[in-house]
Motif scaffolding. Structure first.
Motif, PDB file in Angstrom:
ATOM      1  N   GLY A  81     -48.788 -44.609  30.029  1.00 20.02           N
ATOM      2  CA  GLY A  81     -50.003 -45.399  30.097  1.00 20.02           C
ATOM      3  C   GLY A  81     -50.017 -46.623  29.217  1.00 20.02           C
ATOM      4  O   GLY A  81     -51.069 -47.231  29.019  1.00 20.02           O
ATOM      5  N   LEU A  82     -48.838 -47.048  28.713  1.00 15.36           N
ATOM      6  CA  LEU A  82     -48.814 -48.218  27.854  1.00 15.36           C
ATOM      7  C   LEU A  82     -49.141 -49.501  28.617  1.00 15.36           C
ATOM      8  O   LEU A  82     -49.571 -50.489  28.021  1.00 15.36           O
ATOM      9  N   GLY A  83     -48.923 -49.507  29.933  1.00 16.08           N
ATOM     10  CA  GLY A  83     -49.263 -50.682  30.731  1.00 16.08           C
ATOM     11  C   GLY A  83     -50.602 -50.556  31.416  1.00 16.08           C
ATOM     12  O   GLY A  83     -50.936 -51.380  32.268  1.00 16.08           O
ATOM     13  N   GLY A  84     -51.334 -49.529  31.107  1.00 15.49           N
ATOM     14  CA  GLY A  84     -52.626 -49.305  31.753  1.00 15.49           C
ATOM     15  C   GLY A  84     -52.637 -47.980  32.496  1.00 15.49           C
ATOM     16  O   GLY A  84     -51.601 -47.323  32.669  1.00 15.49           O
ATOM     17  N   PRO A  85     -53.812 -47.548  32.927  1.00 15.24           N
ATOM     18  CA  PRO A  85     -53.899 -46.258  33.633  1.00 15.24           C
ATOM     19  C   PRO A  85     -53.142 -46.289  34.960  1.00 15.24           C
ATOM     20  O   PRO A  85     -53.049 -47.318  35.617  1.00 15.24           O
ATOM     21  N   ILE A  86     -52.590 -45.136  35.338  1.00 12.07           N
ATOM     22  CA  ILE A  86     -51.864 -45.014  36.602  1.00 12.07           C
ATOM     23  C   ILE A  86     -52.410 -43.818  37.362  1.00 12.07           C
ATOM     24  O   ILE A  86     -52.865 -42.832  36.786  1.00 12.07           O
ATOM     25  N   SER A  87     -52.327 -43.928  38.688  1.00 11.32           N
ATOM     26  CA  SER A  87     -52.840 -42.866  39.549  1.00 11.32           C
ATOM     27  C   SER A  87     -51.810 -41.745  39.673  1.00 11.32           C
ATOM     28  O   SER A  87     -50.634 -41.936  39.368  1.00 11.32           O
TER      29      SER A  87
ATOM     30  N   GLN B 180     -48.923 -42.837  41.794  1.00 14.27           N
ATOM     31  CA  GLN B 180     -48.002 -43.696  41.067  1.00 14.27           C
ATOM     32  C   GLN B 180     -47.162 -42.888  40.078  1.00 14.27           C
ATOM     33  O   GLN B 180     -45.982 -43.165  39.881  1.00 14.27           O
ATOM     34  N   GLN B 181     -47.796 -41.886  39.444  1.00 14.20           N
ATOM     35  CA  GLN B 181     -47.051 -41.019  38.526  1.00 14.20           C
ATOM     36  C   GLN B 181     -45.907 -40.318  39.256  1.00 14.20           C
ATOM     37  O   GLN B 181     -44.790 -40.207  38.736  1.00 14.20           O
ATOM     38  N   GLU B 182     -46.181 -39.864  40.474  1.00 17.20           N
ATOM     39  CA  GLU B 182     -45.148 -39.189  41.261  1.00 17.20           C
ATOM     40  C   GLU B 182     -44.006 -40.155  41.590  1.00 17.20           C
ATOM     41  O   GLU B 182     -42.829 -39.808  41.495  1.00 17.20           O
ATOM     42  N   MET B 183     -44.370 -41.398  41.976  1.00 13.79           N
ATOM     43  CA  MET B 183     -43.337 -42.386  42.285  1.00 13.79           C
ATOM     44  C   MET B 183     -42.512 -42.722  41.048  1.00 13.79           C
ATOM     45  O   MET B 183     -41.290 -42.881  41.118  1.00 13.79           O
ATOM     46  N   LEU B 184     -43.163 -42.821  39.902  1.00 13.13           N
ATOM     47  CA  LEU B 184     -42.443 -43.088  38.660  1.00 13.13           C
ATOM     48  C   LEU B 184     -41.505 -41.937  38.301  1.00 13.13           C
ATOM     49  O   LEU B 184     -40.394 -42.142  37.799  1.00 13.13           O
ATOM     50  N   ASN B 185     -41.949 -40.706  38.557  1.00 13.36           N
ATOM     51  CA  ASN B 185     -41.090 -39.538  38.299  1.00 13.36           C
ATOM     52  C   ASN B 185     -39.834 -39.606  39.159  1.00 13.36           C
ATOM     53  O   ASN B 185     -38.729 -39.311  38.704  1.00 13.36           O
ATOM     54  N   ILE B 186     -40.028 -39.982  40.437  1.00 20.32           N
ATOM     55  CA  ILE B 186     -38.869 -40.095  41.336  1.00 20.32           C
ATOM     56  C   ILE B 186     -37.911 -41.161  40.819  1.00 20.32           C
ATOM     57  O   ILE B 186     -36.687 -40.976  40.777  1.00 20.32           O
ATOM     58  N   ALA B 187     -38.470 -42.325  40.413  1.00 19.33           N
ATOM     59  CA  ALA B 187     -37.638 -43.412  39.896  1.00 19.33           C
ATOM     60  C   ALA B 187     -36.901 -42.970  38.630  1.00 19.33           C
ATOM     61  O   ALA B 187     -35.720 -43.272  38.438  1.00 19.33           O
ATOM     62  N   TYR B 188     -37.604 -42.246  37.749  1.00 21.06           N
ATOM     63  CA  TYR B 188     -36.980 -41.809  36.499  1.00 21.06           C
ATOM     64  C   TYR B 188     -35.865 -40.798  36.769  1.00 21.06           C
ATOM     65  O   TYR B 188     -34.793 -40.864  36.156  1.00 21.06           O
ATOM     66  N   GLN B 189     -36.126 -39.862  37.695  1.00 20.41           N
ATOM     67  CA  GLN B 189     -35.104 -38.864  38.009  1.00 20.41           C
ATOM     68  C   GLN B 189     -33.867 -39.523  38.621  1.00 20.41           C
ATOM     69  O   GLN B 189     -32.732 -39.154  38.316  1.00 20.41           O
ATOM     70  N   GLY B 190     -34.099 -40.514  39.512  1.00 18.79           N
ATOM     71  CA  GLY B 190     -32.961 -41.229  40.089  1.00 18.79           C
ATOM     72  C   GLY B 190     -32.174 -41.981  39.034  1.00 18.79           C
ATOM     73  O   GLY B 190     -30.937 -41.974  39.042  1.00 18.79           O
ATOM     74  N   SER B 191     -32.874 -42.631  38.107  1.00 20.79           N
ATOM     75  CA  SER B 191     -32.194 -43.341  37.026  1.00 20.79           C
ATOM     76  C   SER B 191     -31.434 -42.365  36.127  1.00 20.79           C
ATOM     77  O   SER B 191     -30.334 -42.653  35.663  1.00 20.79           O
ATOM     78  N   GLN B 192     -32.045 -41.188  35.868  1.00 24.57           N
ATOM     79  CA  GLN B 192     -31.379 -40.182  35.043  1.00 24.57           C
ATOM     80  C   GLN B 192     -30.087 -39.706  35.703  1.00 24.57           C
ATOM     81  O   GLN B 192     -29.061 -39.544  35.035  1.00 24.57           O
ATOM     82  N   ALA B 193     -30.143 -39.503  37.042  1.00 29.83           N
ATOM     83  CA  ALA B 193     -28.932 -39.073  37.757  1.00 29.83           C
ATOM     84  C   ALA B 193     -27.853 -40.149  37.674  1.00 29.83           C
ATOM     85  O   ALA B 193     -26.667 -39.851  37.482  1.00 29.83           O
TER      86      ALA B 193
END
Length: 726
Positions: free
Chosen positions: A506-512, A515-528
């Motif tokens: 939430g450092l850039g503002g509140p997220i839905s 959006q949290q789910e999409m960010l999780n997908i992006a983070y998991q892909g980056s982690q892989a």
């Protein structure tokens, strides 16, 4: 009218728009996918009807529409920049330009056929307003982003334009990165194509097989409907079709083109390539070729085959499947044609071995590789100069010696002798790679081929000693480049992951939640991806002996528990059961915890990936003690045979699955970097087992495989256990 738009007034960027564009960039696998996802976000975020990306050619002389949203089935040909004065001005000044109302543009200012055609097309599509935003990356204009409204005019204010330019800069940087990667992949594909052709030429004797393979590889690489290889008849000056490959079918073999006739005749005469986008309007076009193939020719790329300044043939490609032939492709094909020409010439020379002794002399003396020919008794009957230098004897002194004795002498001088699995996969003859400490070549590839007469009867053996110094240097450069590329990727990828994590918090503002789910997908892909990069770096370090192991006493049970814990959720998702078969009282052993856990994790992950639903994977461990060195065989405490192991105490781990099994020809190759079983689905990167092998061997251990098609696989590794007095 068109007016420059000032960007002086600063405005707050559209955070959500930037986030959506970043997500599109992070999730896209190809440039086309990136553009489609990004343009969709522009259309949705700006509330416009149309959006498109145009990219400049290498010289900046023309621009092409490459992607739109909504998507188009086809795109118009490249447009000269001189026919687009507004676009040209916007890109030169690096300023956003608005056209408030297309219908108010004075037609007399745009009199070129191309300009009028574009205006007509926009009018028919009911486009009213346009915003042109330059795409700039690394201080270079690469194209433009165009946003359009339909039916009703729309005015974009300074704040909107500022936000659009900010998002466009992200898109431009991503496009440049994708282009760089695609260029590297294209160059690697070119080298692989040439390597495949060279390897095939070295192993084939029939010229027709060589011609077929050459055109098959060239057609695949350049993605064309048909390709022809023509060779020059030096007696008549005719160009002779030795093969035309169209849809996998051979055509036009033997057909002749008179000297100087057709596009190919002009190319042979000038030794310059030719690109023809409209053959029907080209006066050089020779219609007998298209009639012989049986379909219309829409575009042609033809290059000469020049060897030592002499034209020996030409390669002609017809009908590119995607887009148009480019100058870059013409230069690539010209480079490849030079290499192919040398290979074909060598192949023609090599064919003469089975006919006349004098021709054999010409062949062996025109190559940079060492050649020895022995009769059926194994006695050397012919040699070339390179072989004489290799064995430190004159050619005459080699005649009469036994071939096996000479090879044994060479092996004694060798510092390293390898038998690469990829060169010996299914081959009837063995291929060795030898490293010498002195002599005319440091690295040699040695093989022995049968020599056949015209009736197919074996009359002797041919020993080849190929100088692969340049090949090894190229491999080293490729490894260095790959290591540098992977190392440089880790820093920006870590920055991306940190950015995603900060947005999640939430450092850039509140997220839905969505959006949290999409960010999780992006983070998991980056982690892989980061794990893949780390694996590549670890493999590189272990191959070079630079990996530092953090040795500590470990519990065999804790290692298994940690590996299973990492994969338990994945196993449940795949409906696979993980069972343990660990002996009681296993001793502590000394190893690097993270490396050994990753070895087990990779083996279990592979087993899950290839196990059927409701399958059982067994992770087992035993301690065995060998009084003497063993050459392998069954052991009463183990479910699989042992390999050759020295005497001592060993901790044996294994992972057994109920998957499809692995064919025998892949058992050795599967541990090599990027080695995979081609027929199996769900293939990964081909790096996991390479890491396992290097990590186990770094601990002075051994890893092996037991598998049968249809009966599952068992991967096992042995680690030494220190004795009480050690």
């Amino acid at each position: 009218m068109s007016d420059p738009v000032s960007s002086s007034r600063q405005s707050e960027p559209n955070t959500q728009g930037l986030l959506r564009i970043s997500t599109a960039i992070e999730t896209a696998a190809t440039l086309d996918e990136l553009l489609l996802l990004a343009l969709n976000e522009f259309v949705q975020g700006l509330g416009v009807a149309l959006c498109g990306v145009l990219l400049l050619d290498a010289g900046g002389e023309s621009i092409s529409l490459v992607s739109t949203f909504p998507p188009r089935i086809s795109f118009p040909p490249p447009i000269p920049m001189s026919d687009l004065p507004i676009m040209q001005r916007a890109l030169q000044q690096r300023q956003a330009y608005q056209i408030h109302d297309i219908t108010e543009l004075p037609r007399e200012r745009y009199r070129s056929p191309t300009s009028l055609q574009i205006l007509t097309m926009l009018t028919e599509a009911q486009v009213r307003s346009l915003l042109i935003v330059p795409l700039v990356a690394q201080d270079r204009v690469i194209g433009a982003l165009v946003v359009a409204s339909i039916e009703q005019p729309r005015h974009f204010d300074d704040q909107e334009i500022s936000n659009i330019r900010l998002m466009a800069s992200q898109l431009a940087a991503a496009i440049t990165a994708f282009r760089t990667i695609e260029e590297a992949e294209y160059r690697n594909a070119e080298l692989m194509t040439l390597n495949d052709i060279a390897a095939a030429v070295n192993s084939m004797l029939d010229p027709r097989d060589i011609y077929h393979l050459v055109m098959e590889k060239i057609n695949q690489f350049f993605r064309v409907e048909a390709g022809s290889l023509l060779m020059l008849d030096e007696e008549t000056g005719d160009m002779v079709f030795v093969i035309t490959l169209a849809g996998g079918q051979e055509k036009l073999i033997g057909q002749r083109v008179p000297p100087g006739v057709g596009i190919v005749g002009d190319v042979v005469r000038t030794q310059q390539y030719a690109i023809v986008h409209d053959p029907e309007r080209d006066p050089r076009f020779y219609r007998n070729v298209s009639e012989g193939i049986g379909y219309n020719v829409h575009s042609i790329l033809c290059v000469p085959i020049v060897v030592k300044g002499r034209t020996i043939g030409a390669i002609e490609l017809l009908n590119k499947r995607t887009g148009r032939f480019t100058e870059e492709e013409a230069l690539r094909l010209t480079r490849m044609a030079a290499t192919i020409g040398i290979a074909i010439e060598n192949a023609h020379l090599f064919q003469q071995v089975s006919t006349v002794r004098d021709r054999f002399e010409a062949i062996v003396n025109s190559t940079n590789d060492g050649i020895l020919m022995a009769d059926m008794r194994g006695v050397v009957v012919a040699s070339n100069v390179v072989a004489a230098r290799l064995f430190h004897r004159s050619r005459e002194a080699l005649i009469g010696l036994r071939l096996d004795d000479l090879i044994a002498e060479l092996m004694e001088r060798a510092q390293v002798v390898e038998e690469p699995a990829w060169l010996n996969d299914g081959e009837s003859h063995r291929v060795f790679e030898i490293e010498l400490t002195e002599g005319p070549a440091r690295y040699l590839r040695h093989s022995i081929l049968p020599v056949l007469d015209t009736h197919g009867m074996q009359i002797g053996r041919l020993a080849l000693f190929e100088n692969i110094d340049k090949e090894r240097e190229l491999a080293r450069l490729r490894e260095d480049y790959t290591g540098m590329l992977i190392h440089d990727l880790r820093a920006p990828l870590t920055a991306i992951m940190n950015g995603i994590m900060m947005v999640q918090r939430g450092l850039g503002g509140p997220i839905s939640p969505q959006q949290q789910e999409m960010l999780n997908i992006a983070y998991q892909g980056s982690q892989a991806m980061l794990e893949m990069i780390n694996t590549l770096l670890d493999i590189s370090k272990m191959e070079q002996g630079r990996m530092i192991l953090n040795i500590e006493p470990l519990s065999p049970y804790a290692v298994v528990d940690e590996a299973i814990e990492r994969l338990q959720v994945y196993a449940q998702q795949r409906k696979v059961q993980l069972a343990q078969d660990l002996a009681v009282g296993l001793p502590l052993f000394e190893a690097d915890r993270e490396k050994i856990v990753r070895v087990l994790q990779n083996l279990i992950d592979n087993a899950i990936k290839f196990s059927p639903e409701n399958g059982i994977i067994t992770i087992g461990a035993r301690q065995i003690e060998l009084d003497t060195d063993t050459l392998g065989g069954s052991h009463p405490d183990l479910p699989m045979p042992l390999p050759s192991l020295p005497a001592g105490r060993w901790l044996i781990y294994w992972v057994a699955d109920q998957g499809p099994g692995i064919p025998p020809q892949y058992h050795a190759r599967i541990f090599e970097k990027f080695g995979q079983v081609q027929q199996q689905k769900g293939r990964g990167t081909g790096l996991g087992l390479t890491f396992c092998k290097l990590a186990v061997e770094a601990h002075r251990g051994h890893i092996w495989l037991r598998s049968r098609e249809g009966a599952g696989s068992t991967f096992a590794f042995a680690l030494p256990v220190a004795g009480d007095g050690d």
